[in-house]
Design a protein around this motif. Sequence first.
Motif, mmCIF file in Angstrom:
data_model
loop_
_atom_site.group_PDB
_atom_site.id
_atom_site.type_symbol
_atom_site.label_atom_id
_atom_site.label_comp_id
_atom_site.label_asym_id
_atom_site.label_seq_id
_atom_site.Cartn_x
_atom_site.Cartn_y
_atom_site.Cartn_z
ATOM 1 N N GLU A 43 0.841 -1.191 0.000
ATOM 2 C CA GLU A 43 0.000 0.000 0.000
ATOM 3 C C GLU A 43 0.881 1.248 0.000
ATOM 4 N N VAL A 44 0.290 2.366 -0.427
ATOM 5 C CA VAL A 44 1.014 3.637 -0.511
ATOM 6 C C VAL A 44 0.245 4.692 0.271
ATOM 7 N N ASN A 45 0.982 5.637 0.873
ATOM 8 C CA ASN A 45 0.392 6.733 1.646
ATOM 9 C C ASN A 45 -0.525 7.559 0.745
ATOM 10 N N ALA A 82 7.825 -5.156 12.765
ATOM 11 C CA ALA A 82 6.430 -4.905 12.412
ATOM 12 C C ALA A 82 5.821 -3.826 13.289
ATOM 13 N N ASP A 83 4.922 -3.047 12.695
ATOM 14 C CA ASP A 83 4.136 -2.019 13.392
ATOM 15 C C ASP A 83 4.992 -0.920 14.012
ATOM 16 N N THR A 84 6.155 -0.649 13.431
ATOM 17 C CA THR A 84 7.055 0.406 13.895
ATOM 18 C C THR A 84 7.150 1.479 12.825
ATOM 19 N N ALA A 85 6.968 2.733 13.235
ATOM 20 C CA ALA A 85 7.055 3.855 12.287
ATOM 21 C C ALA A 85 8.494 4.005 11.789
ATOM 22 N N PHE A 105 6.591 7.898 8.595
ATOM 23 C CA PHE A 105 5.457 7.118 8.108
ATOM 24 C C PHE A 105 5.174 6.009 9.113
ATOM 25 N N GLY A 106 3.908 5.807 9.431
ATOM 26 C CA GLY A 106 3.564 4.778 10.399
ATOM 27 C C GLY A 106 2.077 4.679 10.633
ATOM 28 N N PRO A 107 1.704 4.093 11.771
ATOM 29 C CA PRO A 107 0.281 3.936 12.094
ATOM 30 C C PRO A 107 -0.412 5.294 12.181
ATOM 31 N N GLY A 108 -1.705 5.293 11.921
ATOM 32 C CA GLY A 108 -2.482 6.524 12.003
ATOM 33 C C GLY A 108 -2.528 7.319 10.715
ATOM 34 N N MET A 109 -1.813 6.883 9.693
ATOM 35 C CA MET A 109 -1.829 7.570 8.401
ATOM 36 C C MET A 109 -2.718 6.779 7.439
ATOM 37 N N ASN A 110 -3.157 7.434 6.383
ATOM 38 C CA ASN A 110 -4.001 6.780 5.379
ATOM 39 C C ASN A 110 -3.135 6.106 4.327
ATOM 40 N N GLY A 164 2.080 -8.710 10.807
ATOM 41 C CA GLY A 164 2.127 -7.290 11.149
ATOM 42 C C GLY A 164 2.273 -6.422 9.921
ATOM 43 N N THR A 165 2.375 -5.124 10.178
ATOM 44 C CA THR A 165 2.512 -4.145 9.103
ATOM 45 C C THR A 165 3.912 -3.548 9.153
ATOM 46 N N PHE A 166 4.594 -3.543 8.023
ATOM 47 C CA PHE A 166 5.954 -3.020 7.922
ATOM 48 C C PHE A 166 5.903 -1.712 7.145
ATOM 49 N N TYR A 167 6.327 -0.622 7.786
ATOM 50 C CA TYR A 167 6.275 0.703 7.183
ATOM 51 C C TYR A 167 7.593 1.021 6.486
ATOM 52 N N GLY A 168 7.483 1.762 5.381
ATOM 53 C CA GLY A 168 8.671 2.123 4.625
ATOM 54 C C GLY A 168 8.453 3.386 3.836
#
Length: 194
Positions: free
Chosen positions: A71-73, A148-151, A93-98, A126-130
């Motif tokens: 997914e993309v911001n 996982a789940d770390t901004a 970039f992390g949790p709480g963003m669209n 989990g979710t991996f942010y990049g």
Amino acid sequence: MRITSHAVLLAAASMLGFTVPASAAPVITSIGADLSASPYTFTTQGSRFTFGFNGQLFAGPITISTANGGEVNTIFGEPTTNFTDGRGGPVTFGPGMNYGAFAGPTVIRFSNGGNFIGLRAVTGSGTFYGFAYTTDNVLNSIGFEDVADTAITATTAAGAVPEPASWALMIAGIGLVGGAMRRRTAVRTTVRYA
């Protein structure tokens, strides 16, 4: 004071035993792909991201498509960018963003110039942010947090920082070489001319 090889080895072993394991850090990879020549696809944590170029420098030259949890911001349902010039401080970039998934090539508006594009890989564990760092039609680098789940805070540099265990090994090796050099007996060399 005489240093024996056993003392040096014992000191090196104790140093290695007391090292602290490295904490999680983002994995940043330099790419340097010219998207005007061909699209660039990469996979992380099973999620696929494809960056492309549509030739419209002013409307937004970069396109993106995602698959398998990639997914993309987004802002207002469209892929978005964040400027790299520090407006408003560092970009995280992390949790709480669209975020959103885009099956076909979708234009990232305002992607000319230097930009950070937020990415995430959604997996069963989990979710991996990049992020992706782009300049006009070039994909410079990508970075993903390995926990996982770390901004993740975006950066333009892909610098390597040695882990504490690496420093301990290096210091122990220098100590061993120093101890060996100190133990050596001097060799007297003479030169005679006939």
